[in-house]
Scaffold this motif. Sequence first.
Motif, PDB file in Angstrom:
ATOM      1  N   TRP A  78      59.857  73.860  45.903  1.00 28.08           N
ATOM      2  CA  TRP A  78      59.507  73.909  44.528  1.00 28.08           C
ATOM      3  C   TRP A  78      60.400  74.875  43.609  1.00 28.08           C
ATOM      4  O   TRP A  78      61.227  75.368  44.000  1.00 28.08           O
ATOM      5  N   THR A  79      60.212  74.617  42.197  1.00 30.01           N
ATOM      6  CA  THR A  79      61.187  75.233  41.252  1.00 30.01           C
ATOM      7  C   THR A  79      60.318  75.765  39.888  1.00 30.01           C
ATOM      8  O   THR A  79      59.605  74.935  39.753  1.00 30.01           O
ATOM      9  N   ILE A  80      60.827  76.788  39.624  1.00 31.63           N
ATOM     10  CA  ILE A  80      60.228  77.190  38.334  1.00 31.63           C
ATOM     11  C   ILE A  80      61.141  77.247  37.175  1.00 31.63           C
ATOM     12  O   ILE A  80      62.122  77.826  37.514  1.00 31.63           O
ATOM     13  N   VAL A  81      60.949  76.576  36.123  1.00 32.24           N
ATOM     14  CA  VAL A  81      61.654  76.348  35.044  1.00 32.24           C
ATOM     15  C   VAL A  81      61.103  76.829  33.790  1.00 32.24           C
ATOM     16  O   VAL A  81      59.960  76.741  33.315  1.00 32.24           O
ATOM     17  N   SER A  82      61.926  77.517  32.994  1.00 27.08           N
ATOM     18  CA  SER A  82      61.578  78.143  31.727  1.00 27.08           C
ATOM     19  C   SER A  82      62.362  77.518  30.637  1.00 27.08           C
ATOM     20  O   SER A  82      63.540  77.643  30.545  1.00 27.08           O
ATOM     21  N   THR A  83      61.711  76.745  29.649  1.00 25.36           N
ATOM     22  CA  THR A  83      62.353  76.127  28.537  1.00 25.36           C
ATOM     23  C   THR A  83      62.113  76.929  27.357  1.00 25.36           C
ATOM     24  O   THR A  83      61.008  77.228  27.054  1.00 25.36           O
ATOM     25  N   THR A  84      63.258  77.187  26.475  1.00 27.06           N
ATOM     26  CA  THR A  84      63.077  77.977  25.159  1.00 27.06           C
ATOM     27  C   THR A  84      62.604  76.741  24.183  1.00 27.06           C
ATOM     28  O   THR A  84      62.613  75.854  24.265  1.00 27.06           O
ATOM     29  N   PRO A  85      62.035  77.289  22.977  1.00 30.08           N
ATOM     30  CA  PRO A  85      61.596  76.260  21.933  1.00 30.08           C
ATOM     31  C   PRO A  85      62.841  75.762  21.323  1.00 30.08           C
ATOM     32  O   PRO A  85      62.977  74.367  21.071  1.00 30.08           O
ATOM     33  N   GLY A  86      64.101  76.008  21.726  1.00 29.64           N
ATOM     34  CA  GLY A  86      65.211  75.446  21.127  1.00 29.64           C
ATOM     35  C   GLY A  86      65.691  74.367  22.142  1.00 29.64           C
ATOM     36  O   GLY A  86      66.721  73.602  21.721  1.00 29.64           O
ATOM     37  N   GLY A  87      65.085  74.422  23.290  1.00 24.18           N
ATOM     38  CA  GLY A  87      65.473  73.137  24.251  1.00 24.18           C
ATOM     39  C   GLY A  87      66.672  73.595  25.305  1.00 24.18           C
ATOM     40  O   GLY A  87      67.039  72.707  25.889  1.00 24.18           O
ATOM     41  N   ARG A  88      66.620  74.647  25.834  1.00 24.56           N
ATOM     42  CA  ARG A  88      67.434  75.076  26.792  1.00 24.56           C
ATOM     43  C   ARG A  88      66.401  75.423  28.091  1.00 24.56           C
ATOM     44  O   ARG A  88      65.617  76.250  27.861  1.00 24.56           O
ATOM     45  N   ALA A  89      66.535  74.811  29.210  1.00 28.74           N
ATOM     46  CA  ALA A  89      65.634  74.970  30.172  1.00 28.74           C
ATOM     47  C   ALA A  89      66.661  75.443  31.233  1.00 28.74           C
ATOM     48  O   ALA A  89      67.730  75.263  31.763  1.00 28.74           O
ATOM     49  N   CYS A  90      66.138  76.514  31.922  1.00 26.50           N
ATOM     50  CA  CYS A  90      67.047  77.406  33.024  1.00 26.50           C
ATOM     51  C   CYS A  90      65.540  77.471  34.247  1.00 26.50           C
ATOM     52  O   CYS A  90      64.662  77.767  33.898  1.00 26.50           O
ATOM     53  N   VAL A  91      66.479  77.334  35.443  1.00 25.80           N
ATOM     54  CA  VAL A  91      65.793  77.732  36.607  1.00 25.80           C
ATOM     55  C   VAL A  91      65.570  79.412  36.916  1.00 25.80           C
ATOM     56  O   VAL A  91      66.541  80.140  36.832  1.00 25.80           O
ATOM     57  N   VAL A  92      64.469  79.530  36.833  1.00 25.53           N
ATOM     58  CA  VAL A  92      64.128  80.943  37.185  1.00 25.53           C
ATOM     59  C   VAL A  92      63.664  81.608  38.678  1.00 25.53           C
ATOM     60  O   VAL A  92      63.889  82.460  38.897  1.00 25.53           O
ATOM     61  N   ALA A  93      63.342  80.440  39.102  1.00 27.52           N
ATOM     62  CA  ALA A  93      62.886  80.826  40.613  1.00 27.52           C
ATOM     63  C   ALA A  93      62.943  79.483  41.335  1.00 27.52           C
ATOM     64  O   ALA A  93      62.474  78.209  41.041  1.00 27.52           O
ATOM     65  N   ALA A  94      62.999  79.516  42.758  1.00 33.32           N
ATOM     66  CA  ALA A  94      62.925  78.412  43.490  1.00 33.32           C
ATOM     67  C   ALA A  94      62.536  78.588  45.027  1.00 33.32           C
ATOM     68  O   ALA A  94      62.983  79.840  45.525  1.00 33.32           O
ATOM     69  N   GLY A  95      62.074  77.735  45.931  1.00 35.33           N
ATOM     70  CA  GLY A  95      61.553  78.224  47.048  1.00 35.33           C
ATOM     71  C   GLY A  95      60.914  77.049  48.145  1.00 35.33           C
ATOM     72  O   GLY A  95      61.299  75.679  47.703  1.00 35.33           O
TER      73      GLY A  95
END
Length: 104
Positions: A72-89
């Motif tokens: 699994w991977t958790i992704v946080s995406t800003t309103p401006g369109g930048r998506a970053c991985v914040v956790a995985a496991g």
Amino acid sequence: MLRRTGWVIAAGALLLLLKLTPAAPRSGTPCATPAQLSRQLGALYDEAPVAFGMQSNGNLLQLYRSAKSGSWTIVSTTPGGRACVVAAGHAWADRPPAHVVPVA
């Protein structure tokens, strides 16, 4: 003495500002456009989005998961369109075990 007091107040205000400002992603945090990140997670880990929610800061939080491997991977995406991985496991579970022993 008065000059030193001014520096102490300025330093304290700066520390307070830094503490209240949301932390930026670490330099090693993988970020891309949402489409690029989704393609990479699908191609590399066979993960697809299965859940999402809005964070209090306005970002979209998504859970990607692989039914085959359990990764699994958790992704946080800003309103401006930048998506970053914040956790995985691995070993994601949709519900808790039938019997949970509370931690004291």
